[in-house]
Motif scaffolding. Structure first.
Motif, PDB file in Angstrom:
ATOM      1  N   VAL A 114       0.855  -1.185   0.000  1.00  0.00           N
ATOM      2  CA  VAL A 114       0.000   0.000   0.000  1.00  0.00           C
ATOM      3  C   VAL A 114       0.894   1.239   0.000  1.00  0.00           C
ATOM      4  O   VAL A 114       1.748   1.405   0.874  1.00  0.00           O
ATOM      5  N   ALA A 115       0.720   2.108  -0.981  1.00  0.00           N
ATOM      6  CA  ALA A 115       1.498   3.345  -1.069  1.00  0.00           C
ATOM      7  C   ALA A 115       0.683   4.509  -0.524  1.00  0.00           C
ATOM      8  O   ALA A 115      -0.525   4.610  -0.765  1.00  0.00           O
ATOM      9  N   THR A 116       1.337   5.393   0.208  1.00  0.00           N
ATOM     10  CA  THR A 116       0.627   6.505   0.841  1.00  0.00           C
ATOM     11  C   THR A 116       1.595   7.531   1.399  1.00  0.00           C
ATOM     12  O   THR A 116       2.776   7.219   1.622  1.00  0.00           O
ATOM     13  N   LYS A 117       1.112   8.745   1.613  1.00  0.00           N
ATOM     14  CA  LYS A 117       1.894   9.704   2.387  1.00  0.00           C
ATOM     15  C   LYS A 117       1.392   9.759   3.820  1.00  0.00           C
ATOM     16  O   LYS A 117       1.799  10.624   4.593  1.00  0.00           O
ATOM     17  N   TYR A 118       0.510   8.820   4.176  1.00  0.00           N
ATOM     18  CA  TYR A 118      -0.016   8.700   5.535  1.00  0.00           C
ATOM     19  C   TYR A 118       0.287   7.295   6.078  1.00  0.00           C
ATOM     20  O   TYR A 118      -0.630   6.488   6.303  1.00  0.00           O
ATOM     21  N   PRO A 119       1.560   6.948   6.286  1.00  0.00           N
ATOM     22  CA  PRO A 119       1.919   5.585   6.682  1.00  0.00           C
ATOM     23  C   PRO A 119       1.318   5.140   8.011  1.00  0.00           C
ATOM     24  O   PRO A 119       0.915   3.982   8.153  1.00  0.00           O
ATOM     25  N   ASN A 120       1.247   6.036   8.982  1.00  0.00           N
ATOM     26  CA  ASN A 120       0.697   5.659  10.291  1.00  0.00           C
ATOM     27  C   ASN A 120      -0.802   5.383  10.214  1.00  0.00           C
ATOM     28  O   ASN A 120      -1.299   4.400  10.764  1.00  0.00           O
ATOM     29  N   VAL A 121      -1.528   6.258   9.523  1.00  0.00           N
ATOM     30  CA  VAL A 121      -2.974   6.077   9.369  1.00  0.00           C
ATOM     31  C   VAL A 121      -3.266   4.811   8.570  1.00  0.00           C
ATOM     32  O   VAL A 121      -4.128   4.004   8.937  1.00  0.00           O
ATOM     33  N   ALA A 122      -2.537   4.607   7.487  1.00  0.00           N
ATOM     34  CA  ALA A 122      -2.759   3.437   6.638  1.00  0.00           C
ATOM     35  C   ALA A 122      -2.462   2.143   7.390  1.00  0.00           C
ATOM     36  O   ALA A 122      -3.239   1.177   7.318  1.00  0.00           O
ATOM     37  N   ALA A 123      -1.343   2.112   8.113  1.00  0.00           N
ATOM     38  CA  ALA A 123      -0.971   0.905   8.858  1.00  0.00           C
ATOM     39  C   ALA A 123      -2.024   0.574   9.910  1.00  0.00           C
ATOM     40  O   ALA A 123      -2.417  -0.591  10.068  1.00  0.00           O
ATOM     41  N   ALA A 124      -2.504   1.592  10.618  1.00  0.00           N
ATOM     42  CA  ALA A 124      -3.528   1.371  11.649  1.00  0.00           C
ATOM     43  C   ALA A 124      -4.826   0.852  11.026  1.00  0.00           C
ATOM     44  O   ALA A 124      -5.465  -0.049  11.580  1.00  0.00           O
ATOM     45  N   TYR A 125      -5.206   1.394   9.875  1.00  0.00           N
ATOM     46  CA  TYR A 125      -6.446   0.968   9.223  1.00  0.00           C
ATOM     47  C   TYR A 125      -6.378  -0.499   8.819  1.00  0.00           C
ATOM     48  O   TYR A 125      -7.301  -1.273   9.095  1.00  0.00           O
ATOM     49  N   PHE A 126      -5.299  -0.901   8.175  1.00  0.00           N
ATOM     50  CA  PHE A 126      -5.213  -2.285   7.710  1.00  0.00           C
ATOM     51  C   PHE A 126      -5.044  -3.272   8.868  1.00  0.00           C
ATOM     52  O   PHE A 126      -5.507  -4.412   8.783  1.00  0.00           O
ATOM     53  N   ARG A 127      -4.416  -2.815   9.958  1.00  0.00           N
ATOM     54  CA  ARG A 127      -4.360  -3.661  11.158  1.00  0.00           C
ATOM     55  C   ARG A 127      -5.767  -3.926  11.688  1.00  0.00           C
ATOM     56  O   ARG A 127      -6.111  -5.044  12.073  1.00  0.00           O
ATOM     57  N   GLU A 128      -6.579  -2.865  11.714  1.00  0.00           N
ATOM     58  CA  GLU A 128      -7.966  -3.004  12.179  1.00  0.00           C
ATOM     59  C   GLU A 128      -8.774  -3.956  11.290  1.00  0.00           C
ATOM     60  O   GLU A 128      -9.719  -4.603  11.754  1.00  0.00           O
ATOM     61  N   GLN A 129      -8.393  -4.025  10.008  1.00  0.00           N
ATOM     62  CA  GLN A 129      -9.077  -4.931   9.079  1.00  0.00           C
ATOM     63  C   GLN A 129      -8.522  -6.349   9.171  1.00  0.00           C
ATOM     64  O   GLN A 129      -9.014  -7.261   8.490  1.00  0.00           O
ATOM     65  N   GLY A 130      -7.495  -6.539   9.994  1.00  0.00           N
ATOM     66  CA  GLY A 130      -6.865  -7.846  10.123  1.00  0.00           C
ATOM     67  C   GLY A 130      -5.990  -8.206   8.944  1.00  0.00           C
ATOM     68  O   GLY A 130      -5.731  -9.385   8.687  1.00  0.00           O
ATOM     69  N   GLU A 131      -5.510  -7.192   8.217  1.00  0.00           N
ATOM     70  CA  GLU A 131      -4.688  -7.425   7.034  1.00  0.00           C
ATOM     71  C   GLU A 131      -3.254  -6.973   7.284  1.00  0.00           C
ATOM     72  O   GLU A 131      -3.025  -5.862   7.779  1.00  0.00           O
ATOM     73  N   GLN A 132      -2.308  -7.813   6.938  1.00  0.00           N
ATOM     74  CA  GLN A 132      -0.897  -7.459   7.032  1.00  0.00           C
ATOM     75  C   GLN A 132      -0.432  -6.947   5.667  1.00  0.00           C
ATOM     76  O   GLN A 132      -0.495  -7.686   4.673  1.00  0.00           O
ATOM     77  N   VAL A 133       0.004  -5.703   5.634  1.00  0.00           N
ATOM     78  CA  VAL A 133       0.454  -5.118   4.365  1.00  0.00           C
ATOM     79  C   VAL A 133       1.799  -4.435   4.559  1.00  0.00           C
ATOM     80  O   VAL A 133       2.170  -4.079   5.680  1.00  0.00           O
ATOM     81  N   GLU A 134       2.490  -4.267   3.460  1.00  0.00           N
ATOM     82  CA  GLU A 134       3.723  -3.473   3.474  1.00  0.00           C
ATOM     83  C   GLU A 134       3.368  -2.048   3.073  1.00  0.00           C
ATOM     84  O   GLU A 134       2.770  -1.825   2.025  1.00  0.00           O
ATOM     85  N   ILE A 135       3.717  -1.096   3.925  1.00  0.00           N
ATOM     86  CA  ILE A 135       3.429   0.314   3.649  1.00  0.00           C
ATOM     87  C   ILE A 135       4.623   0.943   2.941  1.00  0.00           C
ATOM     88  O   ILE A 135       5.762   0.844   3.411  1.00  0.00           O
ATOM     89  N   ILE A 136       4.358   1.575   1.812  1.00  0.00           N
ATOM     90  CA  ILE A 136       5.397   2.296   1.067  1.00  0.00           C
ATOM     91  C   ILE A 136       5.089   3.783   1.153  1.00  0.00           C
ATOM     92  O   ILE A 136       4.050   4.236   0.659  1.00  0.00           O
ATOM     93  N   LYS A 137       5.971   4.540   1.794  1.00  0.00           N
ATOM     94  CA  LYS A 137       5.718   5.984   1.959  1.00  0.00           C
ATOM     95  C   LYS A 137       6.183   6.748   0.718  1.00  0.00           C
ATOM     96  O   LYS A 137       7.322   6.618   0.277  1.00  0.00           O
ATOM     97  N   LEU A 138       5.256   7.529   0.171  1.00  0.00           N
ATOM     98  CA  LEU A 138       5.562   8.435  -0.931  1.00  0.00           C
ATOM     99  C   LEU A 138       5.191   9.849  -0.515  1.00  0.00           C
ATOM    100  O   LEU A 138       4.329  10.037   0.339  1.00  0.00           O
ATOM    101  N   ASN A 139       5.805  10.830  -1.146  1.00  0.00           N
ATOM    102  CA  ASN A 139       5.524  12.224  -0.802  1.00  0.00           C
ATOM    103  C   ASN A 139       4.646  12.936  -1.817  1.00  0.00           C
ATOM    104  O   ASN A 139       4.173  14.034  -1.569  1.00  0.00           O
ATOM    105  N   GLY A 140       4.417  12.317  -2.963  1.00  0.00           N
ATOM    106  CA  GLY A 140       3.580  12.961  -3.968  1.00  0.00           C
ATOM    107  C   GLY A 140       3.248  11.993  -5.091  1.00  0.00           C
ATOM    108  O   GLY A 140       3.846  10.917  -5.196  1.00  0.00           O
ATOM    109  N   SER A 141       2.268  12.379  -5.928  1.00  0.00           N
ATOM    110  CA  SER A 141       1.832  11.549  -7.063  1.00  0.00           C
ATOM    111  C   SER A 141       1.553  10.116  -6.627  1.00  0.00           C
ATOM    112  O   SER A 141       2.025   9.148  -7.240  1.00  0.00           O
TER     113      SER A 141
END
Length: 213
Positions: A114-141
């Motif tokens: 999952v790519a995002t500029k919100y790594p903490n929010v994204a990680a927390a959301y997918f944890r709540e869904q019971g899904e283990q994902v790799e977070i890729i932090k991007l700053n734009g586009s």
């Protein structure tokens, strides 16, 4: 200046809507305020000093006390988790955080990304869904990530959905609604409570009147 209040604000849409809200609340901001390229703007008549910053930096300035007040999107506050107080939902710059991707595709079962500029929010959301994902932090586009095979999904701000559509992406889930908030440094809130309460009261009246319309 006596009783000077320093306010950190982001440039762009939030800045424009917040400036209009302050004017409606009775604060005298000069016309050139909106077009200034300065990073620090003094409004002596109102005993305000504005710091114009990147959206992600506003809570940092407020937490460290270089700004008494700040105006920041709830998305930034959720991501940054700074030691600040939230005083008022200004109900401006409404949007939401969402999960999006290429239509008709499933998450990779082996190593979902999952790519995002919100790594903490994204990680927390997918944890709540019971899904283990790799977070890729991007700053734009962020929209580029699934198109070039960098990620299965993105987590990003959605306002009208136009950017997703133009890039051939669709929204899969909404995470949380976002509006801009008035935030304060805890020490400033104690020391300058009278002035800050006055500003909150004036802004509250405008926000409530607009909500009632």
């Amino acid at each position: 200046m006596k009783d000077l209040l320093t306010i950190a604000m982001p440039k762009g849409r939030i800045f424009e809507e917040a400036a209009e809200l302050l004017r409606q609340a009775g604060f005298d901001l000069p016309p050139e305020f909106d077009d200034s390229r300065k990073l620090i703007i003094d409004v002596e008549e109102e005993r305000f000093q504005f710091i114009l910053a990147k959206p992600m930096d506003v809570p940092t300035y407020v937490e460290h006390g270089v700004a008494d007040l700040g105006i920041a999107g709830k998305d930034v506050m959720l991501e940054e988790e700074r030691d600040i107080y939230e005083l008022l939902d200004l109900k401006i710059s409404a949007c939401y955080l969402a999960v999006a991707g290429i239509p008709g595709t499933k998450m990779n079962e082996v190593a979902p990304k999952v790519a995002t500029k919100y790594p903490n929010v994204a990680a927390a959301y997918f944890r709540e869904q019971g899904e283990q994902v790799e977070i890729i932090k991007l700053n734009g586009s962020i929209e580029l990530a699934p198109l070039i095979g960098l990620s299965d999904r993105i987590v990003d701000i959605v306002s009208t959905g136009r950017t997703l559509k133009e890039n051939g992406l669709v929204e899969y889930e909404q995470i949380v609604g976002i509006t801009s908030r008035l935030i304060v440094n805890p020490v400033s809130y104690r020391i300058k409570d009278k002035r800050i309460s006055e500003i909150v009261d004036k802004l509250s009246r405008v926000v409530n009147e607009q909500a009632a319309q």
